[in-house]
Write an enzyme that holds these catalytic residues in place. Structure first.
Site, PDB file in Angstrom:
ATOM      1  CG  HIS A 180     -18.890 -14.452 -11.983  1.00 14.53           C
ATOM      2  ND1 HIS A 180     -19.684 -15.387 -11.344  1.00 14.53           N
ATOM      3  CD2 HIS A 180     -19.362 -14.373 -13.253  1.00 14.53           C
ATOM      4  CE1 HIS A 180     -20.570 -15.867 -12.192  1.00 14.53           C
ATOM      5  NE2 HIS A 180     -20.414 -15.269 -13.370  1.00 14.53           N
ATOM      6  CD  GLU A 216     -22.478 -12.254 -13.029  1.00  8.48           C
ATOM      7  OE1 GLU A 216     -21.808 -12.128 -14.079  1.00  8.48           O
ATOM      8  OE2 GLU A 216     -23.301 -13.184 -12.859  1.00  8.48           O
ATOM      9  CG  HIS A 272     -17.887 -14.322 -17.782  1.00 10.12           C
ATOM     10  ND1 HIS A 272     -18.749 -13.241 -17.803  1.00 10.12           N
ATOM     11  CD2 HIS A 272     -18.470 -15.257 -16.989  1.00 10.12           C
ATOM     12  CE1 HIS A 272     -19.814 -13.514 -17.057  1.00 10.12           C
ATOM     13  NE2 HIS A 272     -19.677 -14.732 -16.557  1.00 10.12           N
TER      14      HIS A 272
END
Length: 366
Positions: free
Chosen positions: A178, A328, A105
């Protein structure tokens, strides 16, 4: 006011924005810190107000080291980069490893930990744009990346999210949100294992992953691993029904393939209705629509137990393993290191990165 602004900390410049539609049947709250969605509030089948995402009433808890990216914008690169290495124009870059042998991420200080500039675009529908400039070399990524994310709440109970990015130098980018959903409301059900999932019959399958959660480059048809299948006659299968097959990943944490049009700007592609999640306890359903080629389906197996509690709307109920699920929308994990997907995450000067994702909330009578 359809868009309201509250200063949570003047010293740290933390501001929360509230967006709601004209009938107040969909309301969301967003921090400028990480572009974080803190609350999504909608009525259930009995007319009771439910906060259907995992989050906190205060902003400081989002800075807790065990926060698993609750509600945040993810960038520069969503999901995993294998070994924390990639090559752009014959130069190899190394990013910090924060997920075993992977960069996850965006790295240690991803977009989820930044203060975004916010502009109110419209009161009806309620819409804001969040802007962030990530300089060349930020977290070891090349190029200055200028990113805009727009949140819009419509009168049709749709949360629309659009992503746009440009660069002054060839770089990589993969953006998502998220948010963890619990359509029963955390106070009604501690887990989402009873939520029923229905996926489009056009889903092509999942990507095979290795022990580090990285795609091997091969696809798995749904007929080969039926526990990934929520299509056709398996529509409506509860999340927890077949998780015994997924002990290695503590539930679902897998990339699904929607289509194979791997381009940098998918916003010009049709918005596809990919999945519907339904809570039989509240009657709340959510459609998931996106232009993206895939999505990570994650059922919260890594959420720390006993560390966090929910919002005031959830009576500060305890948050733990499988308390929420994520959808996602994104390009494949580690796409920069896979030739067949690389073009979808390689952004050059003068080009646009873009996508659109929609979450549509409503009540079902069944």
């Amino acid at each position: 006011m359809p868009v309201d602004k509250s200063v949570l900390s003047s010293s740290e410049n933390i501001i929360q924005y509230t967006l709601k539609n004209k009938d107040a049947t969909l309301c969301m709250m967003v921090l400028n810190y990480g572009g974080t969605i803190t609350h999504i509030i909608t009525p259930d089948s009995a007319g009771n107000v439910k906060d259907v995402v995992l989050g906190f009433d205060d902003y400081k808890t989002y800075k807790h080291p065990e926060n698993p990216y609750f509600g945040a914008i993810i960038g520069r690169f969503a999901n995993r980069i294998g070994g924390g290495e990639f090559t752009v124009e014959d130069v190899t870059y190394s990013t910090a490893l924060n997920n075993g042998e992977n960069t996850l991420h965006g790295g240690v200080e991803g977009f989820d930990k930044r203060i975004w500039d916010v502009t109110v675009l419209s009161e009806s529908p309620a819409s804001i744009r969040l802007d962030l400039v990530s300089p060349d070399g930020d977290q070891q990524y090349p190029g200055t990346l200028t990113t805009s994310v727009t949140y819009t709440v419509t009168d049709e109970n749709r949360l629309e999210i659009t992503y746009h990015a440009t660069t002054d130098k060839t770089t990589i980018v993969n953006l998502t949100n998220h948010t963890y959903f619990n359509l029963a409301g955390l106070d009604c059900n501690y887990t989402i294992l009873d939520h029923q999932v229905s996926m489009s019959n056009d889903i092509k399958g999942t990507l095979a992953i290795d022990k580090n959660g990285l795609p091997t480059g091969e696809s798995i048809g749904l007929e080969e691993a039926p526990w990934f299948d929520f299509t056709n006659e398996l529509k409506g299968t509860p999340i927890g029904q077949r998780m015994s097959h997924l002990s290695a990943t503590r539930g679902y944490d897998h990339p699904y393939v929607i289509h194979e049009n791997y381009m940098t700007d998918t916003s010009t592609l049709p918005l596809l209705n990919v999945a519907t999640i339904y809570s039989p306890e509240t009657g709340i359903a959510m459609d998931f629509e996106t232009t993206e080629p895939g999505f990570q389906f994650y059922t919260g197996g890594g959420i720390a137990h006993g560390v966090f509690t929910g919002t005031k709307y959830q009576h500060q109920s305890s948050i733990g393993t499988h308390s929420g699920f994520c959808l996602e929308s994104q390009r494949p994990p580690d796409a920069v290191n896979k030739p067949q997907w690389r073009d979808s995450v390689l952004l050059k000067k003068g080009e646009n990165y873009g996508s659109k994702t929609v979450f549509h909330f409503y009540v079902r009578s069944d």
